[in-house]
Scaffold this motif. Structure first.
Motif, PDB file in Angstrom:
ATOM      1  N   PRO A 178       0.816  -1.217   0.000  1.00 25.71           N
ATOM      2  CA  PRO A 178       0.000   0.000   0.000  1.00 25.71           C
ATOM      3  C   PRO A 178       0.851   1.269   0.000  1.00 25.71           C
ATOM      4  CG  PRO A 178      -0.841  -1.581   1.586  1.00 25.71           C
ATOM      5  CD  PRO A 178       0.491  -2.103   1.134  1.00 25.71           C
ATOM      6  N   ARG A 179       0.526   2.170  -0.910  1.00 28.51           N
ATOM      7  CA  ARG A 179       1.093   3.511  -0.937  1.00 28.51           C
ATOM      8  C   ARG A 179       0.072   4.401  -1.626  1.00 28.51           C
ATOM      9  NH1 ARG A 179       2.629  -0.644  -4.632  1.00 28.51           N
ATOM     10  NH2 ARG A 179       3.827   0.141  -6.409  1.00 28.51           N
ATOM     11  N   THR A 180       0.353   5.680  -1.726  1.00 32.49           N
ATOM     12  CA  THR A 180      -0.630   6.615  -2.253  1.00 32.49           C
ATOM     13  C   THR A 180      -0.453   6.791  -3.756  1.00 32.49           C
ATOM     14  OG1 THR A 180      -0.844   7.795  -0.166  1.00 32.49           O
ATOM     15  CG2 THR A 180      -1.480   8.990  -2.155  1.00 32.49           C
ATOM     16  N   PHE A 181      -1.562   6.646  -4.481  1.00 33.85           N
ATOM     17  CA  PHE A 181      -1.596   6.931  -5.908  1.00 33.85           C
ATOM     18  C   PHE A 181      -2.549   8.089  -6.151  1.00 33.85           C
ATOM     19  CE2 PHE A 181      -0.202   2.505  -5.960  1.00 33.85           C
ATOM     20  CZ  PHE A 181       0.776   2.509  -6.955  1.00 33.85           C
ATOM     21  N   VAL A 182      -2.153   8.990  -7.046  1.00 28.84           N
ATOM     22  CA  VAL A 182      -3.036  10.071  -7.488  1.00 28.84           C
ATOM     23  C   VAL A 182      -3.158   9.953  -9.003  1.00 28.84           C
ATOM     24  CG1 VAL A 182      -3.401  12.557  -7.637  1.00 28.84           C
ATOM     25  CG2 VAL A 182      -2.344  11.571  -5.594  1.00 28.84           C
ATOM     26  N   ILE A 183      -4.387   9.748  -9.477  1.00 26.92           N
ATOM     27  CA  ILE A 183      -4.636   9.521 -10.893  1.00 26.92           C
ATOM     28  C   ILE A 183      -5.338  10.738 -11.478  1.00 26.92           C
ATOM     29  CG2 ILE A 183      -5.727   8.015 -12.594  1.00 26.92           C
ATOM     30  CD1 ILE A 183      -5.809   5.826 -10.444  1.00 26.92           C
ATOM     31  N   SER A 184      -4.684  11.390 -12.426  1.00 28.41           N
ATOM     32  CA  SER A 184      -5.289  12.495 -13.157  1.00 28.41           C
ATOM     33  C   SER A 184      -5.739  11.968 -14.510  1.00 28.41           C
ATOM     34  CB  SER A 184      -4.273  13.629 -13.347  1.00 28.41           C
ATOM     35  OG  SER A 184      -4.809  14.655 -14.155  1.00 28.41           O
ATOM     36  N   THR A 185      -7.041  11.959 -14.764  1.00 31.71           N
ATOM     37  CA  THR A 185      -7.561  11.323 -15.970  1.00 31.71           C
ATOM     38  C   THR A 185      -8.881  11.943 -16.385  1.00 31.71           C
ATOM     39  OG1 THR A 185      -8.218   9.199 -16.951  1.00 31.71           O
ATOM     40  CG2 THR A 185      -8.757   9.552 -14.631  1.00 31.71           C
ATOM     41  N   HIS A 186      -9.204  11.787 -17.691  1.00 28.36           N
ATOM     42  CA  HIS A 186     -10.513  12.169 -18.179  1.00 28.36           C
ATOM     43  C   HIS A 186     -11.451  10.963 -18.259  1.00 28.36           C
ATOM     44  CE1 HIS A 186      -8.153  15.670 -19.706  1.00 28.36           C
ATOM     45  NE2 HIS A 186      -9.252  16.293 -19.352  1.00 28.36           N
ATOM     46  N   LEU A 187     -10.925   9.764 -18.077  1.00 26.82           N
ATOM     47  CA  LEU A 187     -11.754   8.554 -18.137  1.00 26.82           C
ATOM     48  C   LEU A 187     -12.313   8.254 -16.747  1.00 26.82           C
ATOM     49  CD1 LEU A 187      -9.571   6.338 -20.493  1.00 26.82           C
ATOM     50  CD2 LEU A 187     -11.469   7.856 -21.089  1.00 26.82           C
ATOM     51  N   ILE A 188     -13.192   9.123 -16.300  1.00 26.87           N
ATOM     52  CA  ILE A 188     -13.631   9.106 -14.909  1.00 26.87           C
ATOM     53  C   ILE A 188     -14.444   7.856 -14.589  1.00 26.87           C
ATOM     54  CG2 ILE A 188     -14.957  10.362 -13.165  1.00 26.87           C
ATOM     55  CD1 ILE A 188     -14.268  12.932 -14.713  1.00 26.87           C
ATOM     56  N   ASN A 189     -15.305   7.457 -15.505  1.00 25.91           N
ATOM     57  CA  ASN A 189     -16.116   6.262 -15.243  1.00 25.91           C
ATOM     58  C   ASN A 189     -15.255   5.027 -15.032  1.00 25.91           C
ATOM     59  OD1 ASN A 189     -18.693   7.295 -15.167  1.00 25.91           O
ATOM     60  ND2 ASN A 189     -19.102   6.987 -17.341  1.00 25.91           N
ATOM     61  N   GLU A 190     -14.141   4.942 -15.742  1.00 29.28           N
ATOM     62  CA  GLU A 190     -13.296   3.755 -15.644  1.00 29.28           C
ATOM     63  C   GLU A 190     -12.570   3.669 -14.304  1.00 29.28           C
ATOM     64  OE1 GLU A 190     -12.321   2.947 -20.364  1.00 29.28           O
ATOM     65  OE2 GLU A 190     -10.680   3.178 -18.949  1.00 29.28           O
ATOM     66  N   VAL A 191     -12.257   4.809 -13.708  1.00 24.78           N
ATOM     67  CA  VAL A 191     -11.463   4.783 -12.470  1.00 24.78           C
ATOM     68  C   VAL A 191     -12.303   4.960 -11.213  1.00 24.78           C
ATOM     69  CG1 VAL A 191      -9.429   5.645 -13.679  1.00 24.78           C
ATOM     70  CG2 VAL A 191     -10.920   7.265 -12.496  1.00 24.78           C
ATOM     71  N   GLN A 192     -13.592   5.241 -11.353  1.00 30.40           N
ATOM     72  CA  GLN A 192     -14.410   5.558 -10.175  1.00 30.40           C
ATOM     73  C   GLN A 192     -14.287   4.502  -9.086  1.00 30.40           C
ATOM     74  OE1 GLN A 192     -18.531   6.672 -10.858  1.00 30.40           O
ATOM     75  NE2 GLN A 192     -19.159   5.856  -8.875  1.00 30.40           N
ATOM     76  N   GLN A 193     -14.328   3.228  -9.462  1.00 27.42           N
ATOM     77  CA  GLN A 193     -14.314   2.162  -8.458  1.00 27.42           C
ATOM     78  C   GLN A 193     -12.962   2.029  -7.758  1.00 27.42           C
ATOM     79  OE1 GLN A 193     -17.141   0.694  -7.541  1.00 27.42           O
ATOM     80  NE2 GLN A 193     -18.095   2.029  -9.066  1.00 27.42           N
TER      81      GLN A 193
END
Length: 286
Positions: A178-193
Motif C-alpha cells: 500500500p502507498r498513495t496513488f493520485v490519478i489524473s484522468t478524463h476517463l472518470i467512469n473507468e477509475v471511479q471504483q
C-alpha cells in the motif's frame, strides 16, 4: 509514511492565473483522483508537487519537510507524465536501473507486468507506439519504491484491453504494498471504483476535496413535472437544468433537506462520478 501536504500553491504565467491558492492533504496508502477540465491546471500542479517547476507562492510538504530541493523527500515522490524526459535510444532496462538508484525498483514484478503488455525490458521507449510507450511508463511507475506516485493521464493511447490490465495491475500492486496513488484522468467512469478520494479543480481553484463516497452521497439528478421539480429544489443550488416538454431534469450536489417532502411524480437518482464532475464544472448550466 508521512502525510503529503500542499499549502497555498499559486502559479501564474504572465497575467494568466493557472493555480490560485490551492491547499489539500494526501493521506498515506490511499488512491485519489485529480479531476479537471482541459486547462484546469492539473499538470501544472503535478509538476509543482514533484519539483519540476516552481510555484509563485506556497509550499509542498512531506510530513514537516519542504519537498522543493529536498532529495530525501523527492525520493518518495514519483510522477509519470506524458512528457518524454529520457534520451532517444534509452531502453526500459536502462531507465529502470536509473530509477532503482533513486527510488528502489522491483525488477521481477516489472518483467511480469511487461509480459502482460507484450513488451520486454530491452524495448527502446522512443521506438514504441503511443500506447505501448504509455504501458512501459506505467510499468515503471507501478514498480518504483516511492510512497507517493502521481499518474498524469496514465491511459493515453492504451486500448480497452490494456486499460483494463493497467487497472488490475494497479490494484494488485496497491494491495501488495500500500502507498498513495493520485490519478489524473478524463476517463472518470473507468477509475471511479478505484478511487477513495477526489480533488476537483475548476477555474484555477479546488472546488471539491473529499472522499468519493461522501461526494456521491449528495449528488442527485432530480426529474419530473417542471413546476414540481422547481418546488422541491427551491433554495438549492441547481447546477444543470434541461427540459423536454413539461418534464424537467436538474442536478444538485449538496445535502437535500431532510424534512422536505418529495412531491408525487418527482424522481431522485444518485449521480455517478462522471456526471457529478460534469455538473460541477459545467459553465453553461445546461
Amino acid at each position: 509514511m508521512d502525510k503529503f501536504k500542499v499549502r497555498g500553491i499559486s502559479k501564474r504565467y504572465g497575467k494568466k492565473r493557472v493555480l490560485d491558492n490551492l491547499s489539500f492533504e494526501l493521506e498515506p496508502a490511499k488512491i485519489y483522483g485529480l479531476l479537471g477540465r482541459n486547462g484546469a491546471g492539473k499538470t501544472t500542479l503535478l509538476n509543482i508537487i514533484t519539483d519540476r517547476i516552481f510555484a509563485n507562492s506556497g509550499q509542498v510538504l512531506l510530513g514537516d519537510a519542504t519537498v522543493a530541493g529536498n532529495r530525501a523527500a523527492l525520493a518518495q515522490i514519483y510522477l509519470m507524465s506524458e512528457a518524454d524526459l529520457v534520451a532517444k535510444h534509452t531502453k526500459f532496462s536502462e531507465l529502470a536501473t536509473v530509477l532503482d538508484a533513486t527510488y528502489g525498483f522491483d525488477f521481477t514484478e516489472a518483467r511480469r507486468m511487461l509480459a502482460g503488455f507484450d513488451l520486454d525490458d530491452q524495448a527502446v521507449l522512443a521506438k514504441l507506439s503511443t500506447g505501448l510507450k504509455t504501458a512501459a511508463k506505467l510499468v515503471l511507475a507501478l514498480n518504483v519504491r516511492a510512497n507517493y506516485v502521481f499518474l498524469d493521464e496514465p491511459t493515453l493511447g492504451l486500448d480497452a484491453n490494456h486499460r483494463e490490465l493497467f487497472y488490475q495491475e494497479l490494484m494488485k500492486t496497491y494491495e501488495a504494498r500500500p502507498r498513495t496513488f493520485v490519478i489524473s484522468t478524463h476517463l472518470i467512469n473507468e477509475v471511479q471504483q478505484l478511487l477513495e478520494g477526489v480533488i476537483i479543480l475548476d477555474d484555477s481553484k479546488i472546488i471539491k476535496d473529499q472522499p468519493v463516497a461522501d461526494l456521491l452521497a449528495n449528488a442527485y439528478e432530480i426529474s419530473g413535472p417542471a413546476a414540481k421539480v422547481d418546488e422541491y429544489t427551491a433554495g438549492l443550488t441547481v447546477l444543470t437544468s434541461r427540459q423536454l416538454g413539461k418534464i424537467k431534469t436538474v442536478t444538485v450536489v449538496e445535502p437535500l433537506p431532510d424534512q422536505r417532502v418529495i412531491p408525487d411524480q418527482v424522481k431522485l437518482a444518485h449521480l455517478d462520478l462522471q456526471h457529478t464532475f460534469t455538473a460541477l464544472t459545467n459553465k453553461g448550466g445546461n
